[in-house]
Design a protein around this motif. Structure first.
Motif, PDB file in Angstrom:
ATOM      1  N   ARG A  24       0.834  -1.202   0.000  1.00 51.77           N
ATOM      2  CA  ARG A  24       0.000   0.000   0.000  1.00 51.77           C
ATOM      3  C   ARG A  24       0.871   1.256   0.000  1.00 51.77           C
ATOM      4  NH1 ARG A  24      -3.571   0.570   4.574  1.00 51.77           N
ATOM      5  NH2 ARG A  24      -4.703   2.026   3.232  1.00 51.77           N
ATOM      6  N   GLN A  25       1.966   1.250   0.769  1.00 52.56           N
ATOM      7  CA  GLN A  25       2.889   2.395   0.781  1.00 52.56           C
ATOM      8  C   GLN A  25       3.486   2.630  -0.604  1.00 52.56           C
ATOM      9  OE1 GLN A  25       5.919   1.549   3.684  1.00 52.56           O
ATOM     10  NE2 GLN A  25       4.571   1.793   5.449  1.00 52.56           N
ATOM     11  N   VAL A  26       3.974   1.564  -1.219  1.00 56.63           N
ATOM     12  CA  VAL A  26       4.572   1.669  -2.541  1.00 56.63           C
ATOM     13  C   VAL A  26       3.540   2.176  -3.554  1.00 56.63           C
ATOM     14  CG1 VAL A  26       5.517   0.303  -4.462  1.00 56.63           C
ATOM     15  CG2 VAL A  26       6.381  -0.042  -2.129  1.00 56.63           C
ATOM     16  N   SER A  27       2.343   1.649  -3.477  1.00 53.17           N
ATOM     17  CA  SER A  27       1.287   2.073  -4.406  1.00 53.17           C
ATOM     18  C   SER A  27       0.954   3.551  -4.233  1.00 53.17           C
ATOM     19  CB  SER A  27       0.025   1.227  -4.194  1.00 53.17           C
ATOM     20  OG  SER A  27       0.258  -0.117  -4.545  1.00 53.17           O
ATOM     21  N   ARG A  28       0.887   4.003  -2.988  1.00 56.47           N
ATOM     22  CA  ARG A  28       0.543   5.410  -2.732  1.00 56.47           C
ATOM     23  C   ARG A  28       1.600   6.344  -3.325  1.00 56.47           C
ATOM     24  NH1 ARG A  28       1.998   9.070   1.221  1.00 56.47           N
ATOM     25  NH2 ARG A  28       0.507  10.791   1.518  1.00 56.47           N
ATOM     26  N   ILE A  29       2.871   6.055  -3.096  1.00 57.62           N
ATOM     27  CA  ILE A  29       3.935   6.893  -3.652  1.00 57.62           C
ATOM     28  C   ILE A  29       3.845   6.922  -5.172  1.00 57.62           C
ATOM     29  CG2 ILE A  29       6.441   6.997  -4.035  1.00 57.62           C
ATOM     30  CD1 ILE A  29       6.765   6.038  -1.121  1.00 57.62           C
ATOM     31  N   HIS A  30       3.666   5.762  -5.764  1.00 54.59           N
ATOM     32  CA  HIS A  30       3.625   5.690  -7.223  1.00 54.59           C
ATOM     33  C   HIS A  30       2.422   6.429  -7.789  1.00 54.59           C
ATOM     34  CE1 HIS A  30       3.812   3.521 -11.222  1.00 54.59           C
ATOM     35  NE2 HIS A  30       5.043   3.945 -11.051  1.00 54.59           N
ATOM     36  N   VAL A  31       1.265   6.288  -7.170  1.00 48.98           N
ATOM     37  CA  VAL A  31       0.059   6.966  -7.653  1.00 48.98           C
ATOM     38  C   VAL A  31       0.236   8.485  -7.595  1.00 48.98           C
ATOM     39  CG1 VAL A  31      -2.341   7.491  -7.042  1.00 48.98           C
ATOM     40  CG2 VAL A  31      -1.592   5.113  -7.230  1.00 48.98           C
ATOM     41  N   ILE A  32       0.753   9.004  -6.481  1.00 47.90           N
ATOM     42  CA  ILE A  32       0.905  10.454  -6.331  1.00 47.90           C
ATOM     43  C   ILE A  32       1.846  11.015  -7.385  1.00 47.90           C
ATOM     44  CG2 ILE A  32       1.851  12.257  -4.831  1.00 47.90           C
ATOM     45  CD1 ILE A  32       0.761  10.629  -2.441  1.00 47.90           C
ATOM     46  N   GLU A  33       2.993  10.378  -7.571  1.00 49.17           N
ATOM     47  CA  GLU A  33       3.964  10.919  -8.514  1.00 49.17           C
ATOM     48  C   GLU A  33       3.582  10.629  -9.960  1.00 49.17           C
ATOM     49  OE1 GLU A  33       7.852  11.280  -5.664  1.00 49.17           O
ATOM     50  OE2 GLU A  33       7.871   9.662  -7.149  1.00 49.17           O
ATOM     51  N   GLU A  34       2.949   9.485 -10.213  1.00 45.51           N
ATOM     52  CA  GLU A  34       2.553   9.160 -11.583  1.00 45.51           C
ATOM     53  C   GLU A  34       1.417  10.048 -12.079  1.00 45.51           C
ATOM     54  OE1 GLU A  34       3.696   6.865 -13.985  1.00 45.51           O
ATOM     55  OE2 GLU A  34       5.412   6.796 -12.666  1.00 45.51           O
ATOM     56  N   SER A  35       0.641  10.627 -11.180  1.00 47.77           N
ATOM     57  CA  SER A  35      -0.449  11.499 -11.630  1.00 47.77           C
ATOM     58  C   SER A  35       0.114  12.663 -12.445  1.00 47.77           C
ATOM     59  CB  SER A  35      -1.267  12.009 -10.450  1.00 47.77           C
ATOM     60  OG  SER A  35      -0.493  12.856  -9.615  1.00 47.77           O
ATOM     61  N   ARG A  36       1.301  13.143 -12.072  1.00 42.27           N
ATOM     62  CA  ARG A  36       1.945  14.211 -12.848  1.00 42.27           C
ATOM     63  C   ARG A  36       2.421  13.690 -14.202  1.00 42.27           C
ATOM     64  NH1 ARG A  36       4.192  15.381  -7.427  1.00 42.27           N
ATOM     65  NH2 ARG A  36       6.109  14.240  -7.927  1.00 42.27           N
ATOM     66  N   HIS A  37       2.986  12.498 -14.209  1.00 43.37           N
ATOM     67  CA  HIS A  37       3.472  11.913 -15.462  1.00 43.37           C
ATOM     68  C   HIS A  37       2.316  11.689 -16.430  1.00 43.37           C
ATOM     69  CE1 HIS A  37       6.914   9.939 -12.896  1.00 43.37           C
ATOM     70  NE2 HIS A  37       6.826  11.246 -12.742  1.00 43.37           N
ATOM     71  N   ILE A  38       1.189  11.260 -15.895  1.00 38.80           N
ATOM     72  CA  ILE A  38       0.020  11.012 -16.736  1.00 38.80           C
ATOM     73  C   ILE A  38      -0.483  12.318 -17.349  1.00 38.80           C
ATOM     74  CG2 ILE A  38      -2.415  10.330 -16.655  1.00 38.80           C
ATOM     75  CD1 ILE A  38      -1.534   8.162 -14.596  1.00 38.80           C
ATOM     76  N   SER A  39      -0.513  13.397 -16.558  1.00 37.13           N
ATOM     77  CA  SER A  39      -0.948  14.697 -17.087  1.00 37.13           C
ATOM     78  C   SER A  39      -0.034  15.154 -18.223  1.00 37.13           C
ATOM     79  CB  SER A  39      -0.938  15.748 -15.970  1.00 37.13           C
ATOM     80  OG  SER A  39      -1.912  15.462 -14.993  1.00 37.13           O
ATOM     81  N   TYR A  40       1.268  15.009 -18.020  1.00 35.52           N
ATOM     82  CA  TYR A  40       2.248  15.421 -19.028  1.00 35.52           C
ATOM     83  C   TYR A  40       2.049  14.621 -20.318  1.00 35.52           C
ATOM     84  CZ  TYR A  40       7.042  16.600 -20.679  1.00 35.52           C
ATOM     85  OH  TYR A  40       8.137  17.041 -21.385  1.00 35.52           O
ATOM     86  N   ALA A  41       1.925  13.304 -20.188  1.00 37.05           N
ATOM     87  CA  ALA A  41       1.771  12.446 -21.371  1.00 37.05           C
ATOM     88  C   ALA A  41       0.440  12.703 -22.066  1.00 37.05           C
ATOM     89  CB  ALA A  41       1.881  10.977 -20.960  1.00 37.05           C
ATOM     90  N   ARG A  42      -0.631  12.847 -21.285  1.00 38.73           N
ATOM     91  CA  ARG A  42      -1.957  13.047 -21.890  1.00 38.73           C
ATOM     92  C   ARG A  42      -1.997  14.324 -22.720  1.00 38.73           C
ATOM     93  NH1 ARG A  42      -4.848  12.590 -17.584  1.00 38.73           N
ATOM     94  NH2 ARG A  42      -4.784  14.789 -17.058  1.00 38.73           N
ATOM     95  N   GLU A  43      -1.466  15.415 -22.172  1.00 37.12           N
ATOM     96  CA  GLU A  43      -1.523  16.673 -22.911  1.00 37.12           C
ATOM     97  C   GLU A  43      -0.641  16.626 -24.157  1.00 37.12           C
ATOM     98  OE1 GLU A  43      -1.484  20.319 -20.784  1.00 37.12           O
ATOM     99  OE2 GLU A  43      -2.508  19.473 -19.028  1.00 37.12           O
ATOM    100  N   GLU A  44       0.522  15.987 -24.057  1.00 33.99           N
ATOM    101  CA  GLU A  44       1.367  15.836 -25.240  1.00 33.99           C
ATOM    102  C   GLU A  44       0.680  14.986 -26.302  1.00 33.99           C
ATOM    103  OE1 GLU A  44       4.559  17.007 -26.393  1.00 33.99           O
ATOM    104  OE2 GLU A  44       3.710  18.457 -25.001  1.00 33.99           O
TER     105      GLU A  44
END
Length: 304
Positions: free
Chosen positions: A193-213
């Motif tokens: 759960r800890q690993v998932s939480r860190i990944h979800v929080i930081e990946e949300s930015r990566h997803i925004s960057y990729a989606r807009e591109e």
């Protein structure tokens, strides 16, 4: 006036790119993690707890599932999470190289390129975090098969803009959907759960960057079909690699029998369709879902 640097951001999309990157850089400065310090690697697994929700496992609902005892089911969950994490490392290594290629031809003084470099740093930490989690579990690092691995070698060196950001969107979004359920389920292992939480929080930015591109790219009819085909291949290879059949041996199931059962399992297929629904919608909006690749998306089990 001097000419702009090679690859400098220009054109009508440049202000939007810069605003997005500035917002993401500010978010990164405010909320980023060091998994070597922010995950409790010294804590042992909690007896009797699954590593992922049982209904997300590939054999859930099958006759083979019914033959497994509770300890075997928990063990299966551990190995499937490890397999997904190993595929995550494999794709993040590909993604880092694609982002470096993206940055290489652009002006490093732009926020857009600086965020690409920031994302690469994030992905380095995520890969280390997933590797540490696999070691903590005490299970093998299940890697994609040789064909998938070598296709990845080609893809990271030749991918186009749509393939880079379409592939990124797919892998990050399907992992995000899976990990959001993991991090919110208090019955599961605390460390996953800890690993998932860190990944979800930081990946949300990566997803925004990729989606807009991805959505900025304008594709003509011929180019669109070409890109659909390659994005379909990416989706297929990434999806079928998530659960390595070798892991079934850990719970006494013949890998070939486990693979057949998972492939025929309507519950596993429905799970994949649900996890991928959001990103398939984004790919469709970008013109990357069509008759050229629907058959591949169905073969991957992510399109109803």
């Amino acid at each position: 006036m001097s000419a702009p640097a090679r690859g400098a951001e220009a054109g009508p999309d440049a202000p939007g790119r810069e605003r997005t990157a500035q917002r993401l850089l500010a978010s990164s400065a405010k909320l980023s993690f060091d998994p070597l310090k922010d995950v409790d690697w010294q804590s042992p697994p909690v007896p009797g707890r699954y590593y992922a929700p049982p209904h997300h496992l590939s054999l859930y609902g099958t006759e083979l599932w019914d033959t497994l005892g509770e300890e075997q089911r928990i063990e299966l969950s551990k190995h499937e999470v490890a397999s997904i994490a190993a595929v995550g490392i494999w794709f993040e290594e590909i993604l880092m190289q694609m982002l470096l290629r993206h940055a290489f031809d652009r002006d490093p003084t732009t926020a857009h390129v600086q965020y690409a470099l920031t994302e690469i740093a994030d992905e380095c930490r995520h890969s280390v975090m997933f590797a540490r989690m696999i070691s903590w579990m005490g299970v093998p690092a299940y890697r994609p098969n040789a064909l998938a691995h070598n296709l990845g070698r080609i893809f990271k060196a030749t991918s186009t803009h749509s393939q880079t950001f379409g592939g990124t969107m797919y892998v990050e979004e399907i992992l995000d959907a899976f990990q959001r359920e993991v991090m919110n389920d208090e019955s599961l292992q605390p460390l996953t759960r800890q690993v998932s939480r860190i990944h979800v929080i930081e990946e949300s930015r990566h997803i925004s960057y990729a989606r807009e591109e991805l959505l900025r790219e304008r594709l003509g009819p011929v180019r669109r079909r070409w890109e659909q085909l390659f994005v379909g291949l990416i989706v297929y290879v990434a999806t079928v690699s998530l659960v390595n059949p070798r892991l079934y041996a850990a719970v006494g199931i013949d890998p070939a029998a486990g693979r057949r059962a998972a492939a025929a399992n309507p519950h596993w297929r429905a799970t994949k369709v649900r996890l991928a629904a959001k990103v398939i919608g984004v790919l469709d909006r970008a013109g990357l879902v069509g008759r050229t690749n629907r058959w591949l998306l169905r073969a991957a089990g992510v399109l109803a």
